[in-house]
Design a protein around this motif. Sequence first.
Motif, mmCIF file in Angstrom:
data_model
loop_
_atom_site.group_PDB
_atom_site.id
_atom_site.type_symbol
_atom_site.label_atom_id
_atom_site.label_comp_id
_atom_site.label_asym_id
_atom_site.label_seq_id
_atom_site.Cartn_x
_atom_site.Cartn_y
_atom_site.Cartn_z
ATOM 1 N N LYS A 137 13.447 -27.959 -9.206
ATOM 2 C CA LYS A 137 13.534 -28.724 -10.538
ATOM 3 C C LYS A 137 13.994 -28.193 -11.493
ATOM 4 C CE LYS A 137 10.873 -32.063 -13.210
ATOM 5 N NZ LYS A 137 9.514 -32.656 -13.706
ATOM 6 N N THR A 138 13.927 -26.881 -11.660
ATOM 7 C CA THR A 138 14.126 -26.318 -12.474
ATOM 8 C C THR A 138 15.206 -25.731 -12.852
ATOM 9 O OG1 THR A 138 11.752 -24.861 -12.941
ATOM 10 C CG2 THR A 138 13.218 -24.053 -13.909
ATOM 11 N N ARG A 140 18.070 -27.409 -11.411
ATOM 12 C CA ARG A 140 18.494 -28.790 -11.824
ATOM 13 C C ARG A 140 18.309 -28.246 -13.210
ATOM 14 N NH1 ARG A 140 16.536 -31.022 -7.656
ATOM 15 N NH2 ARG A 140 14.585 -32.265 -8.756
ATOM 16 N N LYS A 141 17.680 -27.956 -14.000
ATOM 17 C CA LYS A 141 17.118 -28.154 -15.588
ATOM 18 C C LYS A 141 18.035 -27.870 -16.637
ATOM 19 C CE LYS A 141 12.680 -30.847 -16.433
ATOM 20 N NZ LYS A 141 11.647 -30.392 -16.398
ATOM 21 N N THR A 142 17.710 -26.158 -15.714
ATOM 22 C CA THR A 142 18.554 -25.408 -16.154
ATOM 23 C C THR A 142 20.078 -25.706 -15.770
ATOM 24 O OG1 THR A 142 16.525 -23.697 -15.928
ATOM 25 C CG2 THR A 142 19.174 -23.038 -16.043
ATOM 26 N N LEU A 145 21.128 -28.141 -18.971
ATOM 27 C CA LEU A 145 21.121 -26.950 -20.204
ATOM 28 C C LEU A 145 22.435 -26.461 -20.414
ATOM 29 C CD1 LEU A 145 20.453 -27.323 -22.901
ATOM 30 C CD2 LEU A 145 18.194 -25.936 -21.760
#
Length: 599
Positions: A137-138, A140-142, A145
Amino acid sequence: MIGLGYAFYLLLGTLKFVLFSFYTGTAFPVDLFFMNLGGMLLLSSWTLLIEWKKRRWIWLGLLVAHSLLLISDMWYYRYFDDFLSVSLISQMMQMGDVSSGFAALILPKDFLLFADSLIFLGFLFFMRQRTFSVAKKTRRKTAGLTFLTGAVLFAVPLSYSIVKEDQHLSRSVSDMRDYYQLGFWGYHGFDLVQGIQSALGSTDGLTKAEQQQVDKNTISGTSGATKKPNIILVQLESFQASVIDQQINGQTLTPNLNNLKKESLYFPSFYHQTHEGRTSDAEFITNTSLYPLKSGSVYTRFPDNEFEALPDLLRTNGYDTAAMHAYEKGFWNRDQVYQNIGFKHFFSQDDYPKQKKIGMALNDKQFFQKSIEHMETLKEPYFSFLVALTSHTPYEIPKDEQQLDLSSYEDPILKRYYQTIRYVDGAVGQMVAELKKKDMWDDTLVIFYGDHDSGLTNEDGEMQQKAQIDNAVDAFNLDRRVPLFIKKPNQDTGETITENGGQIDIAPTIIDLLNLDAPYMMGHSLLDDEPNLTAFRDGSFRYKGYYYKAKLTGKAGNGTCYDVSTKEAVTRDMCRPQTKQVRNDLRLSDAIIEKNGLE
């Protein structure tokens, strides 16, 4: 730690752009920096979705691939003042036989562009024992962004550039302008899309406005001959105008061509207009009176297209037409192109002696001699187009043929260039003598011209240093001026014509001398009373007493206007009326070629 590794990857890639700009001498403005950084983020953001063990090696591979593309662009730029494009793939296939000249542009320092890969490899070795685990999840967010950041960094300066330029990308007349407007990655991405469209044949025909321009732009002769003379048109390889009348250590570099001025028209302000096709561009411009393409060569991209060319026009008017080039028939698709533009005969490598090559082909002395024999087999009146090759880069010439003392020079390539120029001048002298001996000179229209510069005119080169070039006008003249000699039928006194012109004007001048009408030509006769607008592929031009140097990093039309006589910059208004016309002419020429508009 993962963020540190990615930041280190981005830093190395960005520093490589700085080194690339330094090596090529190209500008690196702030907006280009942000677009290049944005492009790196967009192209690499997906790697953040992958686990560290695989991701680090992908980053290394991306750095290597990036270096390969940069170094290829750099080497190509040194010779063509342009970057690689998809349309050049077919052209690169043709460079195998002239690769020795291209290899001379490779310098040991260039491979510093791969230093970042070694540094990054050292970083990975140092971090080899460490492992990092980040939740999907992290990641994917990174990655998301990072992609968004890249999009913003790329889009904001691009949007500003489009507003500033006030034109669509498809309207640009220069690949280098596209590069400055789109950045490194944007340029190659945009070029890839255009290449795919071209390969799919998705280009429509000429627009109504383009067709109207073609229909109204016809030329007609006004001072032509009453008799159809034979025509001999000779293209001299890498022959700059600077060698004419040049003295080196008390030695005359071109004695025969100097003497030719005494019995022909000589044009000291005549310029080559070639681009990436170089020799093939010169042939194309001269015979069709169209401009070279923005990217690639017509000979390799559109060899099957039809053009209302000079040989086709002459053939229609009763001429026997022949092209002569002592190399492989299919090299640069000449066999196809020559046939399509109206040459009935093509005498190539198999029609010439196999011995005594200089450089890539038969020496010019024997080439000219045998070509005269071929002319004698043609039906009169005839049009013979000869492409000489001895002075082709890298200027290889046997020691026993070297006649000049060049001990005051250091650059070995420049020394070889001058030796080949002297040899070719001797070949021209022998050709003229042979034509006179065989009574093929007096009644014939004979033209000699240079195809392009030597490739040795760069700012740091010995040629420019010896010439003591210290201003933009002289640098332009050294790089762009090529000789043009026109010996009219039964002419026995020389005349110097100072009006400027370019290769695009040769065909209209011949048509003027013959008093013929032509369906479509973009050039104009060099013998009429109208000033000629001599345009170049980047939007620069010569007109009357001015030279306009295009500024590719700024808005189109915001270049520098120079007074040729004073060599000083003057107000841009002195050149402004022609800047838009040049861009329109280049776009129209591109449309005619790419859309087969004269079919």
